[in-house]
Design a protein around this motif. Structure first.
Motif, short mmCIF file in Angstrom:
data_model
loop_
_atom_site.label_atom_id
_atom_site.label_comp_id
_atom_site.label_asym_id
_atom_site.label_seq_id
_atom_site.Cartn_x
_atom_site.Cartn_y
_atom_site.Cartn_z
N LEU A 288 43.67 47.05 35.19
CA LEU A 288 42.97 46.13 36.09
C LEU A 288 43.67 46.06 37.45
O LEU A 288 43.01 46.05 38.51
CB LEU A 288 42.91 44.74 35.44
CG LEU A 288 42.15 43.67 36.21
CD1 LEU A 288 40.70 44.07 36.41
CD2 LEU A 288 42.24 42.33 35.48
N GLN B 269 46.34 47.12 29.58
CA GLN B 269 45.05 46.66 30.11
C GLN B 269 45.24 45.96 31.45
O GLN B 269 44.44 46.13 32.38
CB GLN B 269 44.38 45.73 29.10
CG GLN B 269 43.93 46.43 27.83
CD GLN B 269 43.33 45.46 26.83
OE1 GLN B 269 43.29 44.25 27.08
NE2 GLN B 269 42.86 45.99 25.69
N SER B 270 46.32 45.17 31.56
CA SER B 270 46.60 44.50 32.83
C SER B 270 46.90 45.50 33.93
O SER B 270 46.46 45.33 35.08
CB SER B 270 47.78 43.54 32.64
OG SER B 270 48.11 42.92 33.86
N ARG C 243 42.80 49.12 39.45
CA ARG C 243 41.45 49.03 40.04
C ARG C 243 41.47 48.14 41.28
O ARG C 243 40.90 48.47 42.33
CB ARG C 243 40.49 48.49 38.98
CG ARG C 243 39.04 48.39 39.43
CD ARG C 243 38.16 48.06 38.24
NE ARG C 243 36.78 47.89 38.65
CZ ARG C 243 36.26 46.73 39.06
NH1 ARG C 243 37.02 45.64 39.11
NH2 ARG C 243 34.99 46.65 39.41
N ASN C 244 42.13 47.00 41.18
CA ASN C 244 42.22 46.10 42.34
C ASN C 244 43.00 46.72 43.49
O ASN C 244 42.66 46.52 44.67
CB ASN C 244 42.86 44.77 41.91
CG ASN C 244 42.00 44.01 40.91
OD1 ASN C 244 40.77 44.12 40.95
ND2 ASN C 244 42.64 43.24 40.04
#
Length: 300
Positions: free
Chosen positions: A106, A102-103, A109-110
């Motif tokens: 994220l 999950q990290s 995406r960033n």
């Protein structure tokens, strides 16, 4: 070491390697666009061909999918470990892997947002350089035009190849499913054929048994009718004989009794009057030569 434990160790090693590679791809996406500040156009072109943003995103997504698959495999292998402590450790490790995945999503995406900001900033700088005067601006403008044409052509070719690859993969999957369906249908047909052959032989045997039973039924009926007729004839014969013998026996007994009664009446009268009595033969009736005490035999 147990086979399940070896498989768990292999999954751990693969997860760590894939995690490091995916993290590198995400870092490359985050740094994308900053390399366009290189003054040499050939170096810019080579760098962008080597590390294009769609390619980096594709590699990062593939890495995330592999990590998700490895995490799922660890969830499946954890309950199969022989030691309870190892099971708990494997389950906690799978949960930590899920958080790491999950990290990474994220971070991806960033990184894409940062790459977009970098490209916007690089485009603004290129615009400023193009709007400026001088030989450098003219050379850069020509290079950009050439590079833009080559890039668009390469992108169109890449997109066409990607679509072709997807179509080929879909066709291969469809062909595989079709072959599997054919194999299943062939197996079903063979099974049906074998069952039909078995039923056909069973039906032929049943037909033969039915014909045999019908013949046996007819024969049994003939035997029963014949036996009944013979039995009826025997009964009639016995009854007729028994009735005739009884009548004869009754006649004989009556005749004997009548002869004995006549002898008893003649003898006393002659002795009482002292008269000469003419001898009377007792055998007045016909001589039958049948003793009285002789038992009658049944002809049956």
């Amino acid at each position: 070491m147990d086979q399940v434990a070896e498989e768990v160790e292999k999954v751990k090693k693969d997860f760590q390697e894939t995690y490091n590679q995916t993290l590198k791809h995400i870092d490359s996406i985050q740094e994308y666009g900053k390399k366009s500040r290189i003054t040499n156009p050939s170096e810019v072109e080579e760098a962008e061909k080597k590390d294009s943003l769609p390619r980096l995103n594709g590699l990062a997504q593939d890495g995330l999918n592999v990590l998700q698959s490895l995490q799922f495999n660890l969830d499946l292998l954890a309950p199969q470990l022989p030691v309870v402590d190892d099971v708990e450790k494997a389950q906690s490790l799978a949960q930590s892997w899920e958080k790491q995945i999950q990290s990474l999503r994220l971070s991806l995406r960033n990184a894409n947002l940062q790459a977009k900001a970098n490209m916007t900033k690089a485009a603004q700088q290129e615009r400023e350089l193009l709007l400026g005067g001088g030989e450098e601006s003219t050379t850069r403008r020509r290079n950009l035009q050439t590079k833009a044409g080559m890039t668009s052509a390469a992108e169109s070719i890449t997109e066409s190849l990607r679509r072709t690859r997807q179509l080929m993969v879909q066709e291969v999957e469809r062909s595989g499913s079709t072959l599997m369906t054919f194999e299943e249908s062939t197996g079903v047909l063979r099974k049906a054929e074998s069952e039909y052959k078995g039923h056909r032989s069973l039906l032929s045997r049943t037909r033969n048994l039915l014909s045999t039973m019908q013949r046996q039924d007819v024969l049994d009926r003939v035997i029963l009718v014949t036996g009944f007729l013979l039995f009826s004839l025997a009964v009639l014969y016995v009854v007729s004989k028994r009735i005739g013998i009884l009548k004869l026996q009754r006649k004989v007994i009556a005749a004997v009794r009548a002869g004995m009664a006549g002898q008893e009446e003649i003898v006393p009268i002659a002795g009482r009057d002292n008269m000469n009595v003419v001898p009377v033969h007792q055998n007045v009736g016909p001589e039958l030569n049948i003793p009285l005490e002789q038992p009658m035999h049944d002809e049956l």
